[in-house]
Design a protein around this motif. Structure first.
Motif, PDB file in Angstrom:
ATOM      1  N   SER A 110       2.660 -57.226 -31.122  1.00  0.00           N
ATOM      2  CA  SER A 110       2.933 -57.136 -32.544  1.00  0.00           C
ATOM      3  C   SER A 110       3.995 -56.083 -32.842  1.00  0.00           C
ATOM      4  O   SER A 110       4.853 -56.268 -33.710  1.00  0.00           O
ATOM      5  N   ALA A 111       3.952 -54.967 -32.098  1.00  0.00           N
ATOM      6  CA  ALA A 111       4.877 -53.861 -32.349  1.00  0.00           C
ATOM      7  C   ALA A 111       6.233 -54.054 -31.679  1.00  0.00           C
ATOM      8  O   ALA A 111       7.271 -53.671 -32.230  1.00  0.00           O
ATOM      9  N   PHE A 112       6.244 -54.644 -30.467  1.00  0.00           N
ATOM     10  CA  PHE A 112       7.469 -54.663 -29.670  1.00  0.00           C
ATOM     11  C   PHE A 112       7.966 -56.065 -29.315  1.00  0.00           C
ATOM     12  O   PHE A 112       8.986 -56.206 -28.657  1.00  0.00           O
ATOM     13  N   ASP A 134      17.831 -58.550 -26.536  1.00  0.00           N
ATOM     14  CA  ASP A 134      17.609 -58.064 -27.899  1.00  0.00           C
ATOM     15  C   ASP A 134      16.871 -56.730 -27.944  1.00  0.00           C
ATOM     16  O   ASP A 134      16.976 -56.009 -28.947  1.00  0.00           O
ATOM     17  N   ASN A 135      16.118 -56.403 -26.902  1.00  0.00           N
ATOM     18  CA  ASN A 135      15.191 -55.272 -27.004  1.00  0.00           C
ATOM     19  C   ASN A 135      15.364 -54.176 -25.964  1.00  0.00           C
ATOM     20  O   ASN A 135      15.007 -53.022 -26.230  1.00  0.00           O
ATOM     21  N   ILE A 136      15.857 -54.489 -24.793  1.00  0.00           N
ATOM     22  CA  ILE A 136      15.955 -53.498 -23.720  1.00  0.00           C
ATOM     23  C   ILE A 136      17.363 -52.905 -23.693  1.00  0.00           C
ATOM     24  O   ILE A 136      18.349 -53.637 -23.664  1.00  0.00           O
ATOM     25  N   VAL A 137      17.441 -51.559 -23.713  1.00  0.00           N
ATOM     26  CA  VAL A 137      18.737 -50.885 -23.786  1.00  0.00           C
ATOM     27  C   VAL A 137      18.818 -49.775 -22.733  1.00  0.00           C
ATOM     28  O   VAL A 137      17.797 -49.267 -22.254  1.00  0.00           O
ATOM     29  N   ASP A 152      12.957 -49.321 -29.275  1.00  0.00           N
ATOM     30  CA  ASP A 152      12.081 -48.601 -30.195  1.00  0.00           C
ATOM     31  C   ASP A 152      11.257 -47.518 -29.510  1.00  0.00           C
ATOM     32  O   ASP A 152      10.537 -46.771 -30.181  1.00  0.00           O
ATOM     33  N   PHE A 153      11.342 -47.441 -28.191  1.00  0.00           N
ATOM     34  CA  PHE A 153      10.633 -46.416 -27.430  1.00  0.00           C
ATOM     35  C   PHE A 153      11.522 -45.197 -27.197  1.00  0.00           C
ATOM     36  O   PHE A 153      11.029 -44.077 -27.019  1.00  0.00           O
ATOM     37  N   SER A 248       0.910 -44.993 -30.053  1.00  0.00           N
ATOM     38  CA  SER A 248       1.115 -44.932 -31.504  1.00  0.00           C
ATOM     39  C   SER A 248       2.483 -45.528 -31.821  1.00  0.00           C
ATOM     40  O   SER A 248       3.463 -44.803 -31.968  1.00  0.00           O
ATOM     41  N   PRO A 249       2.569 -46.865 -31.873  1.00  0.00           N
ATOM     42  CA  PRO A 249       3.878 -47.490 -32.099  1.00  0.00           C
ATOM     43  C   PRO A 249       4.442 -47.152 -33.476  1.00  0.00           C
ATOM     44  O   PRO A 249       3.694 -46.901 -34.401  1.00  0.00           O
TER      45      PRO A 249
END
Length: 249
Positions: A110-112, A134-137, A152-153, A248-249
């Motif tokens: 849900s968060a990631f 789209d998500n891994i950088v 987002d991490f 704690s996302p």
């Protein structure tokens, strides 16, 4: 039965169906709260579980009568003495379930984000390339240099490492023992996905802190990471003292 977060992820509810990779199709007969479903994505009866290959007993849910210490002693007397055992009661954990020290898989998705994947050699998996793009950088962070994580991490990780650096505690991290962040794999062969597959976990000083061993991590290092919303594997039932992951996302 689906839990609320799982139903929202899939956009289905009572009356819908779920088809599994093996061809099994289950009817959704209801949706319950995440707490009622013990944080699982789906709850099935024993026969359906067996058909899906879910046959390992992860936890026992019981009604406690008498002193807790007496009950724990009785359980230890029945179980294999070498087996790790942890007893939880209501109020001690948001979800009475196996692996309650980490976020549920539904909460992580849900968060990631949720991705499709296929099994590869050993415990490796191959993720949907579009989700990865789209998500891994790759980002530069203090003390470790360039890391590959979920976008987002990165902010929380950077914040924790900057605090360690500013407090002149950089010596607490050995960059040569950094075992990565994003790693598409399962926890073990035949086990669920590791949260490294989402890029929301890191392994620090791993050579001196192998899974199942005691910790050599400095409390100041642990505090810097847990203060930004990470959980520490050194507190798990089967300890993994080199591991930290988002809770704690």
């Amino acid at each position: 039965v689906l839990t609320k977060t799982s139903a929202e992820l899939r956009g289905i509810g009572q009356g819908g169906t779920i088809e599994f990779a093996g061809g099994e199709i289950l009817d959704v007969v209801g949706v319950v709260s995440d707490q009622s479903g013990a944080g699982a994505e789906i709850v099935v009866d024993l026969n359906s579980g067996t058909a899906l290959g879910v046959i390992v007993d992860r936890f026992l849910l019981a009604r406690l009568t008498g002193q807790r210490s007496t009950v724990e002693a009785s359980l230890r007397g029945v179980l294999d003495p070498s087996a790790p055992l942890r007893v939880r009661t209501s109020g001690e954990s948001p979800f009475l379930r196996h692996g309650d020290a980490v976020l549920t898989q539904a909460a992580i998705k849900s968060a990631f984000g949720e991705f499709s994947y296929r099994l590869a050699e050993g415990r490796s998996v191959e993720l949907d390339p579009a989700w990865v793009a789209d998500n891994i950088v790759d980002e530069e962070v203090p003390l470790l240099g360039t890391v590959t994580c979920h976008r987002d991490f990165i902010p929380a990780l950077s914040q924790a490492l900057a605090r360690i650096e500013s407090d002149n505690l950089g010596h607490l991290i050995d960059p040569t023992q950094f075992a990565g962040c994003f790693s598409p794999r399962r926890i073990g062969a035949g086990l669920p996905l590791s949260h490294h597959a989402w890029g929301v976990a890191i392994d620090l000083n791993i050579g001196d802190n192998p899974r199942g061993s005691f910790s050599t991590q400095d409390p100041s290092l642990v505090a810097a990471l847990t203060d930004v919303g990470m959980g520490w594997g050194g507190e798990w039932l089967v300890p993994d003292p080199g591991h930290y992951e988002v809770i704690s996302p």
